[in-house]
Design a protein around this motif. Sequence first.
Motif, PDB file in Angstrom:
ATOM      1  N   GLN A 158       0.722  -6.584  -5.485  1.00 38.84           N
ATOM      2  CA  GLN A 158      -0.299  -5.832  -4.758  1.00 38.84           C
ATOM      3  C   GLN A 158      -1.415  -6.758  -4.298  1.00 38.84           C
ATOM      4  O   GLN A 158      -1.893  -6.656  -3.161  1.00 38.84           O
ATOM      5  N   HIS A 175      -6.708  -1.844  -7.020  1.00 37.93           N
ATOM      6  CA  HIS A 175      -5.265  -1.633  -7.133  1.00 37.93           C
ATOM      7  C   HIS A 175      -4.772  -2.076  -8.504  1.00 37.93           C
ATOM      8  O   HIS A 175      -3.898  -1.432  -9.098  1.00 37.93           O
ATOM      9  N   LYS A 193       6.704  -5.204  -6.872  1.00 35.33           N
ATOM     10  CA  LYS A 193       5.679  -4.160  -6.875  1.00 35.33           C
ATOM     11  C   LYS A 193       4.698  -4.310  -8.034  1.00 35.33           C
ATOM     12  O   LYS A 193       3.995  -3.359  -8.380  1.00 35.33           O
TER      13      LYS A 193
END
Length: 306
Positions: free
Chosen positions: A207, A259, A202
């Motif tokens: 991402q 992100h 993660k």
Amino acid sequence: MVGSKHEAMRRLFQHHPEVFGRAFDALNLPFPRPTTVSLLPNDLTEIEPLERRVDTLLRIDTDEGPFLLLVEAQGKNEKGKPSAWAYYLAHVHAKYDLPPVLLVICQDKATASWASKPYDIGPAQWASLILRPLALGPHNVPMVNVADDAANDIPLATLSAITHAKDPAIGAILKSLATALQRIDEDDALIFAELTELGLGKSPAGQLWRQLMTVDLSFFRSETSQRMREQARSEGIEEGRTEGHAEGLAEGLALAVLHMLDGRAVAVSDQVRERVMSCTDSDRLLKWLDKAATAVSADVLFGDED
């Protein structure tokens, strides 16, 4: 419990152990090139109810004789790990009567430096055992950031992407790997794409990888691909095909930049968000992505352009 990074390393080295031979060559390590590689059981548990599992255990056969290779993925400094590693080495040496080598895979230089230090077991006056792991990380694994190079050696490119996950240049590394995966067999591409996702987890690099994979998922057919397709649709990204591929790539990279900033808790104004999302230049977006990995404010992205 085995985490995603451990699972990625385990699967990569179990299914593509030839990566060790190339890593040995690249790092000038004193091991002969493997002729065959055999996967051995990784359960080192004794009769006592104490579970001991090394991530991966391989038998490496060479022209100079066989040896055992124990592979461990390590994300941080853990006080009890050296003792566990010493147990693994002593156990497999007694069980198989072959010389063992411990290889530790890390994602940052500090962890690799800690893992590779000799560890003495015994009183200060006389060490009974000396543990000497071999650590691979961003400091000694080649950075594969050219698509042609990645296509020529997909396993090593995957290892490079995972170990360099925290490098500011991870955007170029992942883009090269994503491009290379589109040149190989669909089933193989699926395996390596998911191994990369597992290894990155993660993190901001993870991402970015998921955004890149939304661009062209025609070869992606697993549950992971279905989840990413749904994510792509929810964010309004069309799967890149034919003439729309470049536009889809730019949009995916733009989302990855945002992100990355959001994941690092960097404030993003509506003006910055609009500027990033309206950009269609993939090279420029990659530069912004590299800056986003270390930026303390969103304005840093455009510092040399305004």
